[in-house]
Design a protein around this motif. Structure first.
Motif, PDB file in Angstrom:
ATOM      1  N   ALA A  15       1.229  -0.986   0.150  1.00  0.00           N
ATOM      2  CA  ALA A  15      -0.299  -0.001   0.071  1.00  0.00           C
ATOM      3  C   ALA A  15       0.569   1.470  -0.396  1.00  0.00           C
ATOM      4  CB  ALA A  15      -1.141   0.499   1.398  1.00  0.00           C
ATOM      5  N   ARG A  16       1.692   1.107   0.665  1.00  0.00           N
ATOM      6  CA  ARG A  16       3.031   2.641   0.817  1.00  0.00           C
ATOM      7  C   ARG A  16       3.734   2.568  -0.222  1.00  0.00           C
ATOM      8  NH1 ARG A  16       4.564   0.815   7.334  1.00  0.00           N
ATOM      9  NH2 ARG A  16       2.659   2.090   7.969  1.00  0.00           N
ATOM     10  N   ALA A  17       4.177   1.624  -1.493  1.00  0.00           N
ATOM     11  CA  ALA A  17       5.407   1.640  -2.417  1.00  0.00           C
ATOM     12  C   ALA A  17       4.900   2.705  -3.486  1.00  0.00           C
ATOM     13  CB  ALA A  17       5.221   0.548  -3.236  1.00  0.00           C
ATOM     14  N   PRO A  18       4.093   2.916  -4.069  1.00  0.00           N
ATOM     15  CA  PRO A  18       3.788   3.775  -4.586  1.00  0.00           C
ATOM     16  C   PRO A  18       3.625   5.613  -4.204  1.00  0.00           C
ATOM     17  CG  PRO A  18       1.743   2.683  -4.840  1.00  0.00           C
ATOM     18  CD  PRO A  18       2.232   1.734  -3.346  1.00  0.00           C
ATOM     19  N   TRP A  19       3.524   5.746  -3.037  1.00  0.00           N
ATOM     20  CA  TRP A  19       3.481   6.929  -2.304  1.00  0.00           C
ATOM     21  C   TRP A  19       5.309   7.043  -2.281  1.00  0.00           C
ATOM     22  CZ3 TRP A  19       1.821  11.864  -2.261  1.00  0.00           C
ATOM     23  CH2 TRP A  19       2.124  12.422  -0.757  1.00  0.00           C
ATOM     24  N   ARG A  20       6.035   6.356  -1.605  1.00  0.00           N
ATOM     25  CA  ARG A  20       6.934   6.120  -1.799  1.00  0.00           C
ATOM     26  C   ARG A  20       7.805   6.926  -2.940  1.00  0.00           C
ATOM     27  NH1 ARG A  20       7.517   1.572   2.556  1.00  0.00           N
ATOM     28  NH2 ARG A  20       7.041   2.425   4.713  1.00  0.00           N
ATOM     29  N   GLY A  21       7.495   5.845  -4.011  1.00  0.00           N
ATOM     30  CA  GLY A  21       7.370   5.628  -5.962  1.00  0.00           C
ATOM     31  C   GLY A  21       7.316   7.852  -6.165  1.00  0.00           C
ATOM     32  N   PHE A  22       6.542   7.953  -5.228  1.00  0.00           N
ATOM     33  CA  PHE A  22       6.089   9.696  -5.815  1.00  0.00           C
ATOM     34  C   PHE A  22       6.856  10.323  -5.447  1.00  0.00           C
ATOM     35  CE2 PHE A  22       3.044  13.296  -4.794  1.00  0.00           C
ATOM     36  CZ  PHE A  22       3.578  14.531  -6.110  1.00  0.00           C
ATOM     37  N   CYS A  23       7.262  10.294  -3.622  1.00  0.00           N
ATOM     38  CA  CYS A  23       7.850  10.833  -3.132  1.00  0.00           C
ATOM     39  C   CYS A  23       9.815  11.204  -3.812  1.00  0.00           C
ATOM     40  CB  CYS A  23       8.017  10.578  -1.836  1.00  0.00           C
ATOM     41  SG  CYS A  23       6.762  11.164  -0.854  1.00  0.00           S
ATOM     42  N   LEU A  24       9.811   9.750  -4.610  1.00  0.00           N
ATOM     43  CA  LEU A  24      10.933   9.938  -4.907  1.00  0.00           C
ATOM     44  C   LEU A  24      11.448  10.527  -6.053  1.00  0.00           C
ATOM     45  CD1 LEU A  24      12.677   5.829  -4.057  1.00  0.00           C
ATOM     46  CD2 LEU A  24      13.696   8.638  -3.110  1.00  0.00           C
ATOM     47  N   GLY A  25       9.889  10.394  -6.736  1.00  0.00           N
ATOM     48  CA  GLY A  25      10.272  11.714  -8.091  1.00  0.00           C
ATOM     49  C   GLY A  25       9.861  12.155  -8.253  1.00  0.00           C
ATOM     50  N   LEU A  26       9.320  13.188  -6.351  1.00  0.00           N
ATOM     51  CA  LEU A  26       9.581  14.723  -6.022  1.00  0.00           C
ATOM     52  C   LEU A  26      11.011  15.144  -6.540  1.00  0.00           C
ATOM     53  CD1 LEU A  26       6.322  15.073  -4.100  1.00  0.00           C
ATOM     54  CD2 LEU A  26       6.204  15.597  -6.507  1.00  0.00           C
ATOM     55  N   LEU A  27      11.750  14.493  -5.882  1.00  0.00           N
ATOM     56  CA  LEU A  27      13.312  14.367  -5.752  1.00  0.00           C
ATOM     57  C   LEU A  27      13.956  15.098  -7.279  1.00  0.00           C
ATOM     58  CD1 LEU A  27      14.289  12.443  -3.250  1.00  0.00           C
ATOM     59  CD2 LEU A  27      14.142  14.749  -2.626  1.00  0.00           C
ATOM     60  N   SER A  28      13.327  14.219  -7.749  1.00  0.00           N
ATOM     61  CA  SER A  28      13.837  15.356  -9.186  1.00  0.00           C
ATOM     62  C   SER A  28      13.729  16.012  -9.867  1.00  0.00           C
ATOM     63  CB  SER A  28      13.029  14.168 -10.430  1.00  0.00           C
ATOM     64  OG  SER A  28      12.540  14.500 -10.127  1.00  0.00           O
ATOM     65  N   VAL A 123      14.209   7.763 -15.175  1.00  0.00           N
ATOM     66  CA  VAL A 123      14.240   6.505 -14.884  1.00  0.00           C
ATOM     67  C   VAL A 123      13.355   6.410 -13.357  1.00  0.00           C
ATOM     68  CG1 VAL A 123      15.680   4.621 -13.158  1.00  0.00           C
ATOM     69  CG2 VAL A 123      16.852   6.291 -15.268  1.00  0.00           C
ATOM     70  N   VAL A 124      13.359   7.655 -12.415  1.00  0.00           N
ATOM     71  CA  VAL A 124      12.284   7.157 -11.483  1.00  0.00           C
ATOM     72  C   VAL A 124      10.508   7.191 -12.223  1.00  0.00           C
ATOM     73  CG1 VAL A 124      11.675   9.337 -10.956  1.00  0.00           C
ATOM     74  CG2 VAL A 124      11.822   8.045  -9.342  1.00  0.00           C
TER      75      VAL A 124
END
Length: 437
Positions: A15-28, A123-124
């Motif tokens: 459940a948390r993985a998509p949101w964590r991926g989005f947060c990593l995407g924000l770092l771009s 990539v992200v």
């Protein structure tokens, strides 16, 4: 693997993985800004301005990369070490700035991170962030099926959701509405199911560029060995000074006094036998005290129980002599190398001494086991807590002592307690430990 991942249930992780991926995407986004600034500074190197601008920009880059490494380790379990070559001390002024510039641009990690800044936004999106957008697109489909499809279409939005036309006559065709709901659910399910896997792919991508190269790993290893060797030399010198001081002030002084007493006895045997007898009694007491001091000194260098029965039984012997109740659990089926045993023994001895002096504890627990090539020792007390590595309690010295063997020390001591000190020393067991019959 990170402790937070261990605590998560399988459902929570998905459940948390998509949101964590989005947060990593924000770092771009800050990554792209920093990349643009670094390229600008590089273009100004010929004018000399870039030599001054680039080092602080690269420090900002490294801070951002540390954030990436921390989040990747926390959310994927892939731990990424810092890859940078050891820093030097630089002279003040332009000469020092130039030296620092040369050092940074000659570090392979700098160029690998610039490659990361350039490629990561793409990539992200196709790895860690993609499950979030799949879930979002699935929710968008449900919004369309709730009656907003024609409104969005009339406002200039897309008339299609996947293969379903959602504009004119959409609500008049139940098949289209059901297809939208099912298609949206499919996107949500795919996003949730692929989230952890995509995060893991992204973690491996991060490790490939943000981790140390072989050259930087070797340089860091050399630096670590140099520091631990220096610490070991200092510790050995301090130990030799302690032994010399104890011998000079203790046993040596008593032996000198005994020699003088024996000389006086030799002259008094015929003249005053009674006084000679008293001096002999004093000499005998001095010899007993000198022997006791020598035994204590030898025990402080390398206790006989440690050499004879190993670190487990030696720690149990420490517990018996400790002023507080100490419960010891040992699961070590063998003997580490003698230097490792000695380091572990004296580390535990120092921790137990600290607990008695500073913790205000009523009980202490020691757990010792060998797992995965590591000798792990945990010392827990029920004291008031608040201990720190810089609190003058000797823990920093213990850390340096075990660091000689690539060991690590971890401290957890919240205010109010308990205090937990964990030692890990990599070692192999040489032979099975035989319990006395």
């Amino acid at each position: 693997m990170d402790a937070e991942l261990v605590k998560e249930t399988r459902l929570q992780r998905y459940a948390r993985a998509p949101w964590r991926g989005f947060c990593l995407g924000l770092l771009s986004w800050p990554a792209m800004l920093i990349y643009t600034a670094v390229l600008t500074a590089l273009s100004l190197v010929g004018l000399g301005i870039g030599i001054l601008l680039l080092p602080p920009l690269l420090m900002v880059t490294r801070n951002l990369m540390d954030t990436y490494r921390r989040l990747i380790g926390k959310w994927t379990g892939i731990q990424i070490d810092r890859p940078y070559l050891p820093e030097d001390e630089y002279k003040p002024g332009i000469a020092g700035q130039t030296q620092r510039f040369v050092k940074l641009v000659s570090d392979p990690a700098t160029w690998r991170e610039l490659l990361w800044l350039m490629l990561d936004p793409i990539v992200v999106f196709f790895t860690a962030s993609l499950p979030f957008y799949l879930v979002l697109y699935g929710i968008y489909g449900w919004v369309l099926s709730a009656g907003l499809g024609e409104v969005i279409g009339n406002a200039g939005g897309n008339d299609w959701y996947g293969f379903v036309h959602v504009h004119d006559g959409y609500w008049e065709d139940p098949a289209k509405v059901i297809s939208t709901v099912v298609l949206g659910a499919g996107f949500i399910v795919v996003g949730l199911l692929t989230g952890p896997a995509m995060l893991n792919v992204y973690g491996r991508w991060g490790n490939s560029l943000l981790g140390p190269t072989e050259s930087s790993r070797l340089a860091l290893r050399v630096q670590h060995l140099t520091e631990t060797r220096s610490d070991a030399v200092d510790a050995s010198a301090a130990e030799l000074r302690r032994i010399e001081r104890d011998l000079h002030d203790g046993a040596q002084a008593r032996l000198v006094a005994m020699g003088m007493s024996l000389g006086a006895i030799e002259h008094l045997l015929d003249k005053d036998p009674e006084k000679a007898r008293r001096l002999l009694s004093e000499a005998r007491q001095s010899s007993a005290k000198a022997l006791h001091e020598l035994r204590d000194l030898v025990r402080g260098i390398h206790p006989p129980v440690l050499a004879d029965r190993g670190v487990g039984d030696a720690v149990k012997a420490l517990a018996l002599d400790h002023p507080l109740p100490v419960e010891v659990n040992v699961e070590v089926n063998g003997r580490p190398e003698p230097p490792v045993e000695s380091a572990a023994y004296f580390a535990v001895s120092e921790i137990l001494t600290n607990a008695a002096k500073h913790s205000g504890a009523r009980r202490i627990w020691v757990d010792m086991r060998h797992e995965d090539g590591m000798l792990r020792i945990t010392v827990t007390d029920d004291g008031h807590g608040g201990a720190s590595l810089d609190g003058g309690t000797g823990l920093r010295g213990i850390e340096r002592r075990i660091g000689t063997f690539d060991g690590v020390l971890a401290l957890n001591s919240p205010p109010g307690g308990p205090t937990i000190v964990t030692l890990e020393l990599p070692c192999a067991l040489s032979s099975p430990r035989i319990s006395p019959s």
